[in-house]
Design an enzyme around this catalytic site. Structure first.
Site, short mmCIF file in Angstrom:
data_model
loop_
_atom_site.label_atom_id
_atom_site.label_comp_id
_atom_site.label_asym_id
_atom_site.label_seq_id
_atom_site.Cartn_x
_atom_site.Cartn_y
_atom_site.Cartn_z
N ARG A 145 7.47 7.45 0.10
CA ARG A 145 7.55 7.97 -1.26
C ARG A 145 6.60 9.15 -1.45
O ARG A 145 5.69 9.38 -0.67
CB ARG A 145 7.21 6.86 -2.26
CG ARG A 145 8.26 5.77 -2.37
CD ARG A 145 7.78 4.60 -3.22
NE ARG A 145 6.75 3.80 -2.54
CZ ARG A 145 6.14 2.74 -3.07
NH1 ARG A 145 6.45 2.36 -4.31
NH2 ARG A 145 5.25 2.06 -2.38
N LYS A 185 0.50 5.24 -3.00
CA LYS A 185 -0.27 4.07 -2.56
C LYS A 185 -1.76 4.38 -2.53
O LYS A 185 -2.20 5.53 -2.53
CB LYS A 185 0.19 3.63 -1.17
CG LYS A 185 1.60 3.04 -1.16
CD LYS A 185 1.74 1.82 -2.08
CE LYS A 185 0.96 0.63 -1.60
NZ LYS A 185 1.11 -0.53 -2.52
N TYR A 230 -1.29 3.95 -7.40
CA TYR A 230 -1.44 2.50 -7.32
C TYR A 230 -2.71 2.21 -6.53
O TYR A 230 -2.93 2.77 -5.46
CB TYR A 230 -0.25 1.85 -6.60
CG TYR A 230 1.02 1.80 -7.41
CD1 TYR A 230 1.07 1.11 -8.62
CD2 TYR A 230 2.17 2.44 -6.96
CE1 TYR A 230 2.24 1.06 -9.36
CE2 TYR A 230 3.34 2.39 -7.70
CZ TYR A 230 3.37 1.70 -8.90
OH TYR A 230 4.53 1.66 -9.63
N HIS A 273 -4.54 -1.43 -6.75
CA HIS A 273 -4.55 -2.85 -6.39
C HIS A 273 -5.90 -3.25 -5.78
O HIS A 273 -5.96 -3.97 -4.78
CB HIS A 273 -3.42 -3.17 -5.41
CG HIS A 273 -2.05 -2.89 -5.94
ND1 HIS A 273 -1.47 -3.65 -6.94
CD2 HIS A 273 -1.13 -1.95 -5.61
CE1 HIS A 273 -0.27 -3.18 -7.21
NE2 HIS A 273 -0.04 -2.15 -6.42
N GLU A 297 -1.00 0.52 -11.93
CA GLU A 297 -0.61 -0.87 -12.22
C GLU A 297 -1.39 -1.50 -13.36
O GLU A 297 -1.02 -2.60 -13.81
CB GLU A 297 -0.74 -1.73 -10.96
CG GLU A 297 -2.16 -2.10 -10.55
CD GLU A 297 -2.84 -1.05 -9.70
OE1 GLU A 297 -3.97 -1.32 -9.23
OE2 GLU A 297 -2.27 0.05 -9.50
#
Length: 368
Positions: free
Chosen positions: A15, A74, A93, A95, A117
């Site tokens: 992506r 990411k 993102y 996380h 997120e």
């Protein structure tokens, strides 16, 4: 503002964080857009597509070194930690509740890290939702494949045929992931059960799924009983920004049928199966107690042509807000975006992240 878009280097991640259409919107608003060479190739966007709208194609050093804000899909991985620096805004993102080394790297660098997120509107997560939709829809596909005997599964056709019962799919969690997993599992012809704790959510699911699924109140006993009977279990549990609860224990896994499959969509947040550990698209599965575990941490990366467009449709308005107003004004005017700020100038501003790693939590208002 000078906005850089970095090429993803996480294994099997195709992506990109900005489409040519999004780049044009930012350029028309007076911003400069730097795209790392080849960053869009995996999503079917060549460098020329960005150049046609006025973006500049540059090296990885220029993207990280010259930008005011870097967009990614990411979280940074270890080879990128050295590129994190004070004064830079990173929007991606993260996380990080499940990743202490990255959390420490962000703190030590002094960077401002904003996580897709944890941007939260009411009780919804608008920047996580599109990827949750994709991952939810991929989960039954992956489960159906790994139920096949040549790849170690039970040898079960998930949808069955006339005269032969379909497989049993249990989905733990009835949110965005759970709903989308149910849609595809039903489409495959499976018998579907969703375990959920919210009665209001179950009423909603009963209505939108036209009564075609079994809806059960989630409890430890009910999870154990449902998992034991399942051919495929999809973990679809999320607590925004925090570690996922381990709702399916190793003991429960040991009761499952030989060759059954579990798909842990919550793996980005640590996973909701006690036996889960992150895997990759190149090596997506491993076996515990005869049960195949699919725990790929970037499931939507497998379908980047779809995922990139879905993600950037949601993120672009927030990118524009930060670029047009500056971060301080943007978060002051938008509490949803303010919740996206996880780390700023060495301070952890998202409480669940601080709790996950035993760190001090500093309210965002005390830093800005």
């Amino acid at each position: 503002m000078r906005i850089g878009v970095a090429k993803e280097i996480k294994p099997d991640e195709y992506r990109i964080a900005l489409t040519p259409a999004g780049a044009l919107e930012l350029i028309n608003a007076g911003h400069e857009v730097l795209i790392e060479t080849g960053a869009g190739q995996g999503s079917a966007f060549g460098d020329d597509a960005y150049e046609r709208v006025g973006a500049r194609i540059v090296s990885v050093d220029d993207v990280w070194g010259r930008s005011d804000m870097v967009l990614k899909v990411k979280e940074p991985i270890e080879p990128e930690y050295g590129r994190l620096r004070e004064g830079l805004i990173l929007f991606t993102y993260l996380h990080i509740a499940a990743d202490e080394p990255l959390t420490r790297a962000l703190i030590d660098s002094g960077i401002t890290a904003v996580a897709y997120e944890t941007v939260e509107v009411g009780r919804t997560l608008p920047l996580l939702a599109p990827m949750s939709e994709v991952a939810g829809r991929l989960a039954p596909q992956a489960g159906a494949y790994f139920l096949e005997k040549p790849v170690g599964g039970r040898g079960l056709l998930l949808g069955g045929i006339p005269g032969v019962a379909p497989g049993k799919v249990v989905i733990v969690g009835g949110g965005v992931v759970g709903y989308n997993a149910a849609v595809i599992a039903l489409g495959l012809g499976a018998q579907v059960t969703i375990l959920e704790r919210s009665i209001d959510r179950m009423r909603h699911l009963e209505e939108v799924l036209s009564g075609r699924v079994t809806l059960l109140m989630s409890s430890s006993l009910q999870v154990a009983a449902s998992v034991e009977e399942a051919d495929l279990v999809v973990g679809a549990v999320l607590i925004p920004g925090a570690l996922a609860p381990k709702l399916v224990t190793r003991e429960m896994i040991s009761t499952m049928k030989e060759g059954a499959v579990v798909v842990d969509v919550a793996i980005d947040q640590g996973g909701c199966f006690e036996t889960s550990r992150a895997t990759t698209h190149a090596e997506p599965v491993y076996v515990v107690d005869g049960v195949t575990h699919y725990c790929v941490a970037n499931m939507p990366g497998a379908v980047p042509v779809t995922s990139t467009r879905a993600l950037t449709n949601a993120t672009l308005p927030y990118v524009e807000s930060i670029a047009n107003k500056g971060l301080a004004v943007a978060v002051a005017e938008d509490q949803a975006l303010a919740r996206g700020v996880n780390v700023i100038r060495g301070k952890v501003t998202y409480e669940a992240v601080a709790q996950a790693h035993g760190l001090e939590h500093t309210p965002l208002t005390a830093v800005l």
